[in-house]
Design an enzyme around this catalytic site. Structure first.
Site, PDB file in Angstrom:
ATOM      1  N   ASP A 225      80.730  10.433  44.609  1.00 31.68           N
ATOM      2  CA  ASP A 225      81.227  11.798  44.795  1.00 31.68           C
ATOM      3  C   ASP A 225      82.118  12.166  43.621  1.00 31.68           C
ATOM      4  O   ASP A 225      83.056  11.447  43.288  1.00 31.68           O
ATOM      5  CB  ASP A 225      82.017  11.892  46.117  1.00 31.68           C
ATOM      6  CG  ASP A 225      82.443  13.315  46.426  1.00 31.68           C
ATOM      7  OD1 ASP A 225      81.814  13.954  47.271  1.00 31.68           O
ATOM      8  OD2 ASP A 225      83.420  13.794  45.810  1.00 31.68           O
TER       9      ASP A 225
ATOM     10  N   ASP B 221      77.668  17.783  44.360  1.00 25.95           N
ATOM     11  CA  ASP B 221      78.428  16.805  43.570  1.00 25.95           C
ATOM     12  C   ASP B 221      78.412  15.390  44.147  1.00 25.95           C
ATOM     13  O   ASP B 221      79.262  14.580  43.821  1.00 25.95           O
ATOM     14  CB  ASP B 221      79.875  17.277  43.369  1.00 25.95           C
ATOM     15  CG  ASP B 221      80.758  16.981  44.558  1.00 25.95           C
ATOM     16  OD1 ASP B 221      80.252  16.986  45.693  1.00 25.95           O
ATOM     17  OD2 ASP B 221      81.954  16.716  44.343  1.00 25.95           O
ATOM     18  N   GLU B 222      77.458  15.093  45.023  1.00 25.96           N
ATOM     19  CA  GLU B 222      77.426  13.731  45.545  1.00 25.96           C
ATOM     20  C   GLU B 222      76.001  13.252  45.807  1.00 25.96           C
ATOM     21  O   GLU B 222      75.082  14.041  45.926  1.00 25.96           O
ATOM     22  CB  GLU B 222      78.284  13.608  46.804  1.00 25.96           C
ATOM     23  CG  GLU B 222      77.902  14.532  47.925  1.00 25.96           C
ATOM     24  CD  GLU B 222      79.020  14.625  48.957  1.00 25.96           C
ATOM     25  OE1 GLU B 222      79.035  13.787  49.860  1.00 25.96           O
ATOM     26  OE2 GLU B 222      79.846  15.519  48.850  1.00 25.96           O
TER      27      GLU B 222
HETATM   28  N1  DCP Z   1      83.177  23.601  47.620  1.00 27.61           N
HETATM   29  C1  DCP Z   1      83.249  24.938  47.974  1.00 27.61           C
HETATM   30  N2  DCP Z   1      83.785  25.307  49.187  1.00 27.61           N
HETATM   31  C2  DCP Z   1      84.256  24.369  50.055  1.00 27.61           C
HETATM   32  C3  DCP Z   1      84.167  22.990  49.707  1.00 27.61           C
HETATM   33  C4  DCP Z   1      83.634  22.654  48.464  1.00 27.61           C
HETATM   34  O1  DCP Z   1      82.840  25.807  47.190  1.00 27.61           O
HETATM   35  N3  DCP Z   1      84.792  24.739  51.230  1.00 27.61           N
HETATM   36  C5  DCP Z   1      82.613  23.235  46.290  1.00 27.61           C
HETATM   37  C6  DCP Z   1      83.703  23.075  45.262  1.00 27.61           C
HETATM   38  C7  DCP Z   1      83.839  21.600  45.068  1.00 27.61           C
HETATM   39  C8  DCP Z   1      82.436  21.088  45.388  1.00 27.61           C
HETATM   40  O2  DCP Z   1      81.908  22.008  46.349  1.00 27.61           O
HETATM   41  O3  DCP Z   1      84.257  21.248  43.763  1.00 27.61           O
HETATM   42  C9  DCP Z   1      82.421  19.680  45.929  1.00 27.61           C
HETATM   43  O4  DCP Z   1      83.151  19.623  47.143  1.00 27.61           O
HETATM   44  P1  DCP Z   1      84.013  18.374  47.560  1.00 27.61           P
HETATM   45  O5  DCP Z   1      84.289  18.501  49.005  1.00 27.61           O
HETATM   46  O6  DCP Z   1      83.378  17.117  47.072  1.00 27.61           O
HETATM   47  O7  DCP Z   1      85.432  18.603  46.836  1.00 27.61           O
HETATM   48  P2  DCP Z   1      85.878  18.380  45.341  1.00 27.61           P
HETATM   49  O8  DCP Z   1      84.838  17.689  44.520  1.00 27.61           O
HETATM   50  O9  DCP Z   1      86.347  19.680  44.785  1.00 27.61           O
HETATM   51  O10 DCP Z   1      87.163  17.469  45.505  1.00 27.61           O
HETATM   52  P3  DCP Z   1      87.265  15.894  45.832  1.00 27.61           P
HETATM   53  O11 DCP Z   1      87.879  15.280  44.606  1.00 27.61           O
HETATM   54  O12 DCP Z   1      88.183  15.824  46.996  1.00 27.61           O
HETATM   55  O13 DCP Z   1      85.890  15.408  46.124  1.00 27.61           O
HETATM   56 CA    CA Z   2      81.353  16.284  47.677  1.00 31.90          CA
HETATM   57 CA    CA Z   3      83.795  15.841  45.242  1.00 25.60          CA
END
Ligand code: DCP
Ligand code: CA
Ligand code: CA
Length: 367
Positions: free
Chosen positions: A22, A120-121
């Site tokens: 991730d 992203d995963e």
């Molecule tokens: N995303 C979004 N709205 C949300 C959750 C996520 O648009 N409610 C998008 C933005 C994030 C991406 O999806 O960058 C991936 O979500 P993740 O939950 O994996 O969160 P992040 O990668 O941003 O943070 P982390 O480091 O906690 O994985």
């Molecule tokens: Ca994710």
């Molecule tokens: Ca993420």
């Protein structure tokens, strides 16, 4: 690292080693690379905050912004209240999709079986590529190094005997984490974690479990399974197995793009109809953008709505024509969601899906 043709074996039985990868604070991390001048400052990616009067939600933020209590899915106006001096950037979905596909290409090479899961995963079944968990850790380190070298992005990797454990492990030491959970350690690893770490155990189920005195996954694993079945039905049995770290689901290759979808879980359940519709419009816009950028048209629009009690409805409509017009997508989505908007129930999640896709290439051939 030694390569083997056969699957890793344990007393004649083949065992599985699964990775979950991730990316860390993905959209915001990509933006940090685009705008190195903002690195080190809090960055919020999402709707325009309009000095606190903006509608829409936070997509994500970097860790500096998270220090101020900013979270994905939170109204952008609240983010502004918490941190007006953050750098606010709009969602550049095209850019993130490009970066994502380059990363997925790297990951795919390392796996026997590969399953992308969101932007992203991904899950990787690497059972035949590694000898044991030590090997697996080395392989994960190699993957992290390659992604960083190519994209200047960090990710967190979880390694376990199945998808359930790998997914929880990747979240364990974020950011830039690498967590290995061997089969023999699964129950001990899971036991102290709060129940909401289990996939699909949301706020409501958590509250219900807490009311039964179940706070941790260990509490759940030690609970009487027949009581769980009585209170939660089939889902109770599933939760019980998950609490013991049991998951037989396969890493599934997906060859074809059958649909494109986006959904948002609100930071807090909401009954604000305008806010829900605006969020739906924004989701429609994002997924439409992806449609156009990938040179597709669609014929079916589906909306998804999850109420606060997790009851989920989807409702789709097939149009009489292929389209790639935003208007068609947004109008149809709004019409479809209408019947689900009930004043008496709060909404947890909304989503839009486009399906019956035809690629521009194929369309040309059909004409
Ligand atoms: N995303 C979004 N709205 C949300 C959750 C996520 O648009 N409610 C998008 C933005 C994030 C991406 O999806 O960058 C991936 O979500 P993740 O939950 O994996 O969160 P992040 O990668 O941003 O943070 P982390 O480091 O906690 O994985
Ligand atoms: Ca994710
Ligand atoms: Ca993420």
């Amino acid at each position: 690292m030694r390569k083997r043709d056969q699957r890793t074996e344990c007393e004649g039985q083949s065992i599985r080693i699964i990775f979950h990868v991730d990316m860390d604070y993905f959209f915001a991390a990509v933006e940090e690379n685009e705008h190195p001048e903002h690195k080190g400052k809090p960055i919020v990616v999402g709707a325009n905050p309009k000095e606190g009067k903006g509608r829409g939600v936070v997509s994500t933020s970097n860790y500096e912004a998270r220090e101020f209590g900013i979270r994905s899915g939170m109204p952008i106006s609240r983010a502004w209240q918490r941190c007006p001096h953050a750098v606010y950037l709009p969602v550049d979905y095209k850019l993130y999709t490009e970066v994502s596909s380059r990363i997925m290409k790297i990951l795919r090479r390392y796996a026997d079986k590969f399953e992308q899961w969101g932007i992203d995963e991904a899950f990787l079944d690497v059972s035949s590529k590694v000898e044991d968990y030590e090997d697996a850790r080395e392989l994960a380190q190699e993957i992290k190094t390659e992604i960083y070298r190519n994209e200047k992005l960090t990710c967190s990797v979880g390694i376990g005997p199945n998808k359930l454990v790998a997914k929880i492990a990747s979240d364990f030491e974020k950011p830039n984490g690498l967590t290995v959970v061997e089969e023999k350690d699964v129950e001990a690893f899971l036991a102290p974690l709060p129940v909401n770490k289990l996939l699909y155990v949301g706020k409501k189920t958590t509250r219900r479990l807490n009311a039964l005195g179940i706070e941790t996954i260990g509490d759940l694993a030690n609970y009487d399974p027949s009581m769980l079945a009585e209170k939660f039905g089939v889902w109770g049995g599933q939760m019980y197995l998950s609490a013991h770290g049991i998951d037989h689901s396969e890493v599934q290759e997906r060859w074809e793009i059958k649909s494109m979808s986006r959904d948002t879980t609100f930071d807090e359940d909401t009954s604000d109809v305008d806010f829900i519709l605006e969020t739906l419009d924004a989701l429609a816009e994002t997924v439409h953008k992806q449609l156009v950028e990938s040179n597709f048209t669609c014929k079916t629009v589906t909306v998804k709505m999850r109420y606060e009690n997790f009851e989920t409805h989807t409702h789709g409509r097939t149009l009489p024509f292929q389209t790639n017009r935003l208007e068609d997508v947004q109008k149809t989505a709004r019409e479809l969601i209408h019947e689900f908007l009930r004043g008496d129930r709060k909404v947890r999640l909304v989503g839009v899906k486009l399906s019956n896709l035809v690629s521009g290439e194929k369309q040309k051939r059909l004409l």
